[in-house]
Design a protein around this motif. Structure first.
Motif, PDB file in Angstrom:
ATOM      1  N   ARG A  98     -11.858  -7.406   4.017  1.00  0.00           N
ATOM      2  CA  ARG A  98     -11.156  -6.343   4.723  1.00  0.00           C
ATOM      3  C   ARG A  98     -11.843  -5.010   4.435  1.00  0.00           C
ATOM      4  NH1 ARG A  98      -7.127  -8.780   7.207  1.00  0.00           N
ATOM      5  NH2 ARG A  98      -5.975 -10.488   6.210  1.00  0.00           N
ATOM      6  N   ASP A  99     -11.347  -3.954   5.041  1.00  0.00           N
ATOM      7  CA  ASP A  99     -11.977  -2.643   4.939  1.00  0.00           C
ATOM      8  C   ASP A  99     -11.818  -2.065   3.532  1.00  0.00           C
ATOM      9  OD1 ASP A  99     -13.166  -0.218   5.492  1.00  0.00           O
ATOM     10  OD2 ASP A  99     -11.413   0.628   6.497  1.00  0.00           O
ATOM     11  N   GLY A 100     -12.879  -2.132   2.735  1.00  0.00           N
ATOM     12  CA  GLY A 100     -12.858  -1.549   1.401  1.00  0.00           C
ATOM     13  C   GLY A 100     -12.505  -2.511   0.287  1.00  0.00           C
ATOM     14  N   TYR A 101     -12.143  -3.719   0.599  1.00  0.00           N
ATOM     15  CA  TYR A 101     -11.752  -4.680  -0.432  1.00  0.00           C
ATOM     16  C   TYR A 101     -11.800  -6.094   0.138  1.00  0.00           C
ATOM     17  CZ  TYR A 101      -7.298  -4.811   2.059  1.00  0.00           C
ATOM     18  OH  TYR A 101      -6.338  -4.962   3.020  1.00  0.00           O
ATOM     19  N   THR A 102     -11.704  -7.063  -0.749  1.00  0.00           N
ATOM     20  CA  THR A 102     -11.627  -8.473  -0.345  1.00  0.00           C
ATOM     21  C   THR A 102     -10.275  -9.025  -0.765  1.00  0.00           C
ATOM     22  OG1 THR A 102     -14.017  -8.760  -0.565  1.00  0.00           O
ATOM     23  CG2 THR A 102     -12.665 -10.753  -0.564  1.00  0.00           C
ATOM     24  N   GLN A 103      -9.650  -9.747   0.139  1.00  0.00           N
ATOM     25  CA  GLN A 103      -8.332 -10.345  -0.130  1.00  0.00           C
ATOM     26  C   GLN A 103      -8.514 -11.838  -0.395  1.00  0.00           C
ATOM     27  OE1 GLN A 103      -5.546 -11.383   3.197  1.00  0.00           O
ATOM     28  NE2 GLN A 103      -4.268  -9.775   2.290  1.00  0.00           N
ATOM     29  N   TYR A 104      -8.119 -12.261  -1.582  1.00  0.00           N
ATOM     30  CA  TYR A 104      -8.160 -13.674  -1.944  1.00  0.00           C
ATOM     31  C   TYR A 104      -6.734 -14.218  -1.983  1.00  0.00           C
ATOM     32  CZ  TYR A 104     -12.845 -12.468  -3.678  1.00  0.00           C
ATOM     33  OH  TYR A 104     -14.132 -12.011  -3.798  1.00  0.00           O
ATOM     34  N   LEU A 105      -6.516 -15.353  -1.365  1.00  0.00           N
ATOM     35  CA  LEU A 105      -5.260 -16.074  -1.537  1.00  0.00           C
ATOM     36  C   LEU A 105      -5.487 -17.065  -2.659  1.00  0.00           C
ATOM     37  CD1 LEU A 105      -2.364 -16.834  -0.685  1.00  0.00           C
ATOM     38  CD2 LEU A 105      -3.375 -18.443   0.965  1.00  0.00           C
ATOM     39  N   VAL A 106      -4.725 -16.927  -3.740  1.00  0.00           N
ATOM     40  CA  VAL A 106      -4.936 -17.775  -4.915  1.00  0.00           C
ATOM     41  C   VAL A 106      -3.666 -18.545  -5.246  1.00  0.00           C
ATOM     42  CG1 VAL A 106      -6.680 -16.203  -5.853  1.00  0.00           C
ATOM     43  CG2 VAL A 106      -4.283 -15.938  -6.552  1.00  0.00           C
ATOM     44  N   ARG A 107      -3.863 -19.621  -5.960  1.00  0.00           N
ATOM     45  CA  ARG A 107      -2.731 -20.398  -6.485  1.00  0.00           C
ATOM     46  C   ARG A 107      -2.983 -20.648  -7.963  1.00  0.00           C
ATOM     47  NH1 ARG A 107      -2.733 -25.383  -3.635  1.00  0.00           N
ATOM     48  NH2 ARG A 107      -1.373 -24.498  -2.031  1.00  0.00           N
ATOM     49  N   TYR A 108      -1.928 -20.566  -8.778  1.00  0.00           N
ATOM     50  CA  TYR A 108      -2.073 -20.860 -10.203  1.00  0.00           C
ATOM     51  C   TYR A 108      -0.740 -21.356 -10.753  1.00  0.00           C
ATOM     52  CZ  TYR A 108      -0.142 -16.092 -10.561  1.00  0.00           C
ATOM     53  OH  TYR A 108       0.638 -14.965 -10.410  1.00  0.00           O
ATOM     54  N   ASN A 109      -0.805 -22.053 -11.864  1.00  0.00           N
ATOM     55  CA  ASN A 109       0.404 -22.540 -12.526  1.00  0.00           C
ATOM     56  C   ASN A 109       1.080 -21.395 -13.275  1.00  0.00           C
ATOM     57  OD1 ASN A 109       0.002 -25.264 -11.775  1.00  0.00           O
ATOM     58  ND2 ASN A 109      -1.341 -25.609 -13.535  1.00  0.00           N
ATOM     59  N   VAL A 110       2.392 -21.311 -13.176  1.00  0.00           N
ATOM     60  CA  VAL A 110       3.131 -20.355 -13.994  1.00  0.00           C
ATOM     61  C   VAL A 110       3.753 -21.031 -15.217  1.00  0.00           C
ATOM     62  CG1 VAL A 110       3.563 -18.622 -12.226  1.00  0.00           C
ATOM     63  CG2 VAL A 110       5.101 -20.562 -12.417  1.00  0.00           C
ATOM     64  N   ASN A 111       3.881 -22.345 -15.163  1.00  0.00           N
ATOM     65  CA  ASN A 111       4.291 -23.155 -16.300  1.00  0.00           C
ATOM     66  C   ASN A 111       4.065 -24.609 -15.900  1.00  0.00           C
ATOM     67  OD1 ASN A 111       6.812 -24.011 -14.889  1.00  0.00           O
ATOM     68  ND2 ASN A 111       7.413 -21.882 -15.245  1.00  0.00           N
TER      69      ASN A 111
END
Length: 408
Positions: A98-111
């Motif tokens: 995107r304009d000025g930055y990159t957007q990553y959709l991430v997934r991670y475990n919270v527990n």
């Protein structure tokens, strides 16, 4: 039996005192209107008996570090969510420039029992680890989305565009922070977005599949919010309490893992992490800031009051905010004070129907006294805006300036 004059006098005075006390109580119950009507005097009197015993203002604590440690431990105990930890196992699901930055959709475990999705926004042209901000989404009765309510996404349904216009003046503030050089993480809370409740697994989903047949996307989302997720908050909270934990405990634990995730990223300066949020996001910011020493700066928008001012009215928020017995030890403004004297900004809306002005001012006074007692009054500010429950662009600009002042 003969009654002595002295005994008669004592009995007479005692009877008169009881009559006056009953009359005063009855009169008080009639005169004070409340969300709980005639039950308010009893609960108000009970809550006043002993509250906020672990507040920094409760007494002169000899050792601030020991007070902070003990108060955090008690709050953690009351939140009552201590699941088995798990490796993050983070994944990048998609990447969008995107304009000025990159957007990553991430997934991670919270527990070991949950995972979540989040947007990670990374500014262009970083030459060294940058300051980071965890942007915590609101509630607003809009469960279908979480992080998308303050982070730009493509192909938005009209219902989402209208929501962002009403609460954020049409601006996605997380993206604006990224354009200003902050790494930004926007995680979904339990019950929202990627963690929303699945109608297909409900015992009775009130004919959801039939209702959404042949309707457009915005109408389908509206039906989900109002006829599935909203009504099921009650059953969700009852079940959470029966399981021996608290909804806010789950949220707070998840949000603290968001800090773990940021610390796993090479783009992030680990000594410069802040948090910000509106409404439920403001509540989340209160608790994340207060509980986690890794958070160096906090911003809370439209979620500041004292419990005393909520007892008569305004104790009608989402089930997600209530922690049994917390008021006995810590008032709501005592929670962010656990990270004092680190910089904290509170933003209040004068037209906010969810909180009274008296409650906002009482919370401000308490926090101001704590920061003054800690000899750091300049690190706390409370501001008021002539706006309804929202985070307007002027509020956003003040928040950005605060974050830039203390994190950069």
């Amino acid at each position: 039996m003969r009654i002595s004059p002295l005994y008669r006098t004592i009995l007479s005075k005692l009877t008169l005192s009881l009559i006056l006390a009953f009359a005063c109580t009855a009169s008080y119950a009639q005169q004070v209107k409340s969300d709980i009507a005639n039950f308010y005097p009893m609960l108000d009197a009970y809550s006043s008996k002993s509250n906020a015993s672990l507040s920094y203002l409760a007494k002169d604590w000899k050792n601030t570090a020991k007070w902070r440690k003990n108060a955090r431990a008690k709050l953690d105990e009351l939140l009552a969510f201590h699941p088995e930890p798990a490796p993050l196992n983070s994944q990048v699901l998609s990447t969008t420039k995107r304009d000025g930055y990159t957007q990553y959709l991430v997934r991670y475990n919270v527990n070991a029992l949950q995972s979540t999705e989040a947007f990670l926004l990374v500014p262009d042209n970083l030459t060294k680890p940058a300051p980071a901000v965890i942007a915590l989404h609101d509630h607003g009765g809009f469960y279908y989305f979480g992080k998308e309510k303050h982070t730009y996404t493509d192909n938005q349904p009209e219902i989402l565009k209208e929501y962002v216009q009403n609460l954020y003046d049409g601006r996605y503030y997380a993206d604006e922070l990224a354009k200003r050089g902050f790494v930004v993480l926007c995680p979904d809370a339990i019950y929202f977005g990627s963690q929303k409740i699945d109608p297909a697994l409900l015992v009775d989903n009130k004919g959801y599949e039939k209702k959404i047949k042949d309707v457009d996307e915005s109408e389908r989302i509206k039906i989900y919010n109002k006829q599935v997720a909203g009504p099921n908050e009650v059953a969700m909270n009852k079940t959470i309490l029966t399981a021996g934990t608290t909804w806010l405990g789950i949220i707070a634990q998840n949000d603290r893992v968001a800090v773990d995730f940021l610390l796993s990223r090479p783009e992030v300066n680990p000594e410069r992490i802040g948090c910000i949020g509106l409404s439920l996001g403001g509540l989340r910011s209160n608790y994340l800031f207060g509980l986690d020493a890794r958070i160096k700066v906090g911003v809370v928008a439209a979620f500041s009051t004292t419990y005393n001012e909520m007892l008569q009215q305004h104790a009608h928020h989402t089930w997600m905010m209530y922690v049994p017995r917390q008021y006995e030890f810590l008032d709501l403004p005592d929670v962010p004070s656990l990270n004092a004297p680190r910089p904290l900004m509170i933003m209040n809306c004068k037209q906010d129907k969810l909180f009274s002005i008296a409650g906002m001012q009482a919370a401000e006074q308490k926090l101001s006294s704590i920061y003054t007692k800690m000899k750091a009054p300049e690190k706390f500010t409370a501001r008021y805006y002539d706006a309804p429950h929202s985070m307007t662009i002027p509020m956003q600009e003040d928040a950005f300036a605060w974050l830039e002042k203390w994190l950069k």
